[in-house]
Design a protein around this motif. Structure first.
Motif, PDB file in Angstrom:
ATOM      1  N   GLY A  23       0.806  -1.319   0.145  1.00  0.00           N
ATOM      2  CA  GLY A  23      -0.052   0.000  -0.093  1.00  0.00           C
ATOM      3  C   GLY A  23       0.839   1.251   0.090  1.00  0.00           C
ATOM      4  O   GLY A  23       0.256   2.387  -0.201  1.00  0.00           O
ATOM      5  N   HIS A  25       3.346   4.060  -1.293  1.00  0.00           N
ATOM      6  CA  HIS A  25       3.346   4.937  -2.577  1.00  0.00           C
ATOM      7  C   HIS A  25       4.696   5.758  -2.294  1.00  0.00           C
ATOM      8  O   HIS A  25       4.883   6.532  -1.153  1.00  0.00           O
ATOM      9  CB  HIS A  25       2.499   5.912  -2.966  1.00  0.00           C
ATOM     10  CG  HIS A  25       2.982   6.688  -4.123  1.00  0.00           C
ATOM     11  ND1 HIS A  25       2.924   6.298  -5.511  1.00  0.00           N
ATOM     12  CD2 HIS A  25       3.258   7.972  -4.341  1.00  0.00           C
ATOM     13  CE1 HIS A  25       3.513   7.104  -6.178  1.00  0.00           C
ATOM     14  NE2 HIS A  25       3.729   8.365  -5.386  1.00  0.00           N
ATOM     15  N   ARG A  86      -2.972   2.479  -9.861  1.00  0.00           N
ATOM     16  CA  ARG A  86      -2.970   1.471  -8.689  1.00  0.00           C
ATOM     17  C   ARG A  86      -4.118   0.508  -9.070  1.00  0.00           C
ATOM     18  O   ARG A  86      -5.301   0.855  -9.262  1.00  0.00           O
ATOM     19  CB  ARG A  86      -3.078   2.072  -7.599  1.00  0.00           C
ATOM     20  CG  ARG A  86      -3.133   1.367  -6.191  1.00  0.00           C
ATOM     21  CD  ARG A  86      -3.410   1.937  -5.048  1.00  0.00           C
ATOM     22  NE  ARG A  86      -2.183   2.935  -4.528  1.00  0.00           N
ATOM     23  CZ  ARG A  86      -1.178   2.724  -3.933  1.00  0.00           C
ATOM     24  NH1 ARG A  86      -1.099   1.556  -3.328  1.00  0.00           N
ATOM     25  NH2 ARG A  86      -0.367   3.681  -3.638  1.00  0.00           N
ATOM     26  N   GLY A  88      -4.861  -2.057  -6.621  1.00  0.00           N
ATOM     27  CA  GLY A  88      -5.529  -2.373  -5.357  1.00  0.00           C
ATOM     28  C   GLY A  88      -4.660  -1.675  -4.435  1.00  0.00           C
ATOM     29  O   GLY A  88      -3.729  -1.233  -4.399  1.00  0.00           O
ATOM     30  N   ASP A  89      -5.472  -1.728  -3.075  1.00  0.00           N
ATOM     31  CA  ASP A  89      -4.938  -1.147  -1.796  1.00  0.00           C
ATOM     32  C   ASP A  89      -3.535  -1.528  -1.427  1.00  0.00           C
ATOM     33  O   ASP A  89      -2.858  -0.882  -0.698  1.00  0.00           O
ATOM     34  CB  ASP A  89      -5.893  -1.099  -0.771  1.00  0.00           C
ATOM     35  CG  ASP A  89      -7.155  -0.348  -0.981  1.00  0.00           C
ATOM     36  OD1 ASP A  89      -7.150   0.636  -1.819  1.00  0.00           O
ATOM     37  OD2 ASP A  89      -8.040  -0.541  -0.267  1.00  0.00           O
TER      38      ASP A  89
END
Length: 119
Positions: A23, A25, A86, A88-89
């Motif tokens: 998750g 970034h 993105r 997914g989380d």
């Protein structure tokens, strides 16, 4: 996370790849010339990499330290819907910003307009 340092390729990366949680970034902009490196190369195996211009990122950005098969996605392609961002989380994403002049010009003009300054 943002990295914007003068770190050199002959010194250890700023952190270990294993420290990066799903998750996360990372926006990195310190590696904008040959001889510089901020990220651990092992991180590229776990991350989706986005950049200003793929060819430039391979030549002078952090992505020149990525394994040859690493996919570099232009941010413009994501913004125009031609490539996914993105998924997914849990995705680890990296933005490899080496910059280009048109970007700087557009930002400067937008700031001038917002401040109601004419040239």
């Amino acid at each position: 996370m943002v990295t914007a340092t003068p770190a050199q390729a002959d010194t250890p990366p700023l952190f270990e790849a294993a420290w990066v949680c799903p998750g996360t970034h990372i926006s990195r902009m310190g590696t904008d010339a040959p001889g510089k490196r901020e990220l651990p190369p092992e991180l590229f195996a776990r991350a989706r990499v986005f950049c200003d211009l793929p060819g430039q990122a391979r030549r002078m950005g952090e992505s020149r330290h990525a394994p040859q098969g690493t996919v570099l996605t232009a941010l413009g392609a994501v913004l125009t819907g031609r490539s996914p961002g993105r998924d997914g989380d849990g995705d680890i994403t990296v933005f490899d910003s080496s910059g280009f002049g048109l970007q700087d010009l557009c930002l400067g003009l937008a700031l001038l307009k917002k401040m109601d300054i004419t040239l």
